[in-house]
Scaffold this motif. Structure first.
Motif, short mmCIF file in Angstrom:
data_model
loop_
_atom_site.label_atom_id
_atom_site.label_comp_id
_atom_site.label_asym_id
_atom_site.label_seq_id
_atom_site.Cartn_x
_atom_site.Cartn_y
_atom_site.Cartn_z
N GLY A 179 0.86 -1.34 -0.62
CA GLY A 179 0.34 -0.40 -0.01
C GLY A 179 0.66 1.15 -0.07
O GLY A 179 0.24 1.93 0.83
N LEU A 205 0.74 5.63 1.10
CA LEU A 205 -0.24 5.13 2.43
C LEU A 205 0.12 5.14 3.49
O LEU A 205 0.73 5.17 4.86
N ALA A 206 0.20 3.29 2.69
CA ALA A 206 0.18 1.98 4.16
C ALA A 206 1.81 2.55 4.99
O ALA A 206 1.06 2.29 6.60
N ILE A 226 0.45 5.41 7.99
CA ILE A 226 -0.44 4.25 8.75
C ILE A 226 0.18 3.75 9.82
O ILE A 226 -0.70 3.78 10.86
N LEU A 227 0.71 2.64 9.29
CA LEU A 227 1.38 1.14 9.74
C LEU A 227 2.26 1.93 10.64
O LEU A 227 3.13 1.23 11.98
#
Lengths: 211, 211, 211
Positions: free
Chosen positions: A117, A120-121, A124-125
């Motif tokens: 991802g 963005l991922a 975020i993570l």
């Protein structure tokens, strides 16, 4: 290098655990619950990350994370007076800030190199890894979560992870230097927030109109 | 058809996000926390569903869900006065109802066609997808969850998903028509609940005997 | 043998469900929410365990767990007066204690034989399986979780699972006998706690120093 990061990570686990146990202490607790809170805070965010990534959870692969967190919980139980001393507690806060910075950037790096991802991922993570354990702790302890407060805790993580992802995208050759710089950025902001008691700036605040 | 469902889904994400941000607003928040609440509400339920199904989480496969939710959070931050206007807020509630209907039926359809735990799991995961994000938001915000209130929110989802699963089992040829009808059933009940301020009927209520 | 464990397990699901519904009842609820609480309490801990183990969730493989929990929720709704009778409610508490013991040892056994994170993960996931569903229920219902109380609920599970893992490591030939003994240990401690209203012993309590 790898082994130094590993040991710094373990110091972060200790800081997460100790600050978690000291956080739930004012409501009164017991050794079992305190250890549960300590372990959940230390490994909760990374567990959610690994479940979302669908990779083996990191603490099952290397149980030292649990042993260290368990040991730190016991240490607080045994020598509570030591850890609540003003300058010791203050050191724990800074060490917690360093743990947050390290785990966030480590997580963003892991997610980026799994090509999961992007872009963005990883950000975020990274945030989930850094603050997820604390959120679970607060919910289980019936405390207000940091999302409802004005403490400057998660925003430095957001900035640092975003910067790191930008560096990985634009200058992949500088991965190691970039990681160190972004870690220090997060830690610097967090340390400043602890030292000067900074909160989320007013222009980012949202308030309902009165009347 | 596919692309129309996709765009309706994005409108649902916007509605979920905006109603989430407006929900946490009265307690006072900031742009970062509001965005976290917006995104968690929009994607939380679907994330839990995908983790239980052991399939890649939908938002990592298509990051547009996150971008749209992030954009909607920013839009509320910038033009808060617009979104709290009475008829705009009311439109958001109906759009949220449509999002709930769409995501529930989409999820039930996905779970059914994965042949996962038929016939109960498609219904359960349809409900989880529709209300899971809101439950996580309420827990993190320290609000009473909808499970403890009397708002008619989840029961229409239960009825619609049950009807859809029955249709898939008995009349599989009518999948598309069935999906549309069940979506409209959920939305119709939800819209009626918003318009007439309906709550869970008295004969479904459970009260402890006094004395 | 297998089928007897299966039926005892189903009795445990009934006990988990009934005690969950009776727990949320004093705040007032409805049939839908009560069933959600019942099902989440019964299967929540095992779901978290299976997600962390990355194996198919147990209730999707065998839907009887959901059907039984749903039926038990309905039974409480229909005959609430029956289940709140003093000696019936008391029997439910003991049955709940037996369910806790059974699910914890079953989980520890499952995790051990998957060779997942030995020796700590079987103990941790045994505890998660036994108390996870109750924690999720309490968080969603806005109740104080058992981690903040002094009820003797999780510590017997910790002791029993630790003993069982020690037996599996040292005397693997006595797996069946060991499982029965450890189950009875947990149940015995839990039954004693219910009967004599025991709480966590004082020497395990942690209190902040006053002043």
């Amino acid at each position: 290098m790898e082994s130094q990061i590993y040991w710094i990570g373990m110091a972060g686990i200790v800081a997460f655990t100790v600050s978690a146990v000291l956080t739930v202490l004012p409501k009164g607790t017991n050794l079992f619950s305190a250890s549960v809170f300590g372990i959940i805070t230390a490994i909760g965010g990374g567990t959610v990350r690994d479940v979302i990534l669908d990779v083996p959870v990191f603490w099952a692969v290397d149980l030292n994370y649990i042993w260290v967190s368990l040991g730190a919980s016991l240490a607080v139980f045994i020598s509570q007076n030591f850890f609540t001393r003003k300058h010791i507690y203050s050191s724990i806060l800074y060490l917690d800030g360093f743990g947050v910075a390290l785990f966030a950037i480590e997580a963003a790096d892991k997610v980026w190199h799994l090509a999961f991802g992007r872009p963005l991922a990883p950000i975020i993570l990274g945030i989930v890894t850094a603050i997820g354990g604390g959120l679970i702790r607060d919910v289980l302890a019936g405390r207000q979560t940091l999302l409802m407060g004005r403490e400057l805790y998660a925003i430095p993580v957001l900035l640092g992870c975003t910067l790191y992802v930008a560096l990985l995208a634009l200058l992949p050759a500088f991965r190691i230097y970039g990681a160190v710089v972004c870690c220090l950025c997060i830690f610097g902001l967090r340390a400043a927030a602890i030292h000067w008691d900074l909160s989320v700036p007013e222009w980012l605040a949202m308030k309902p109109k009165s009347g």
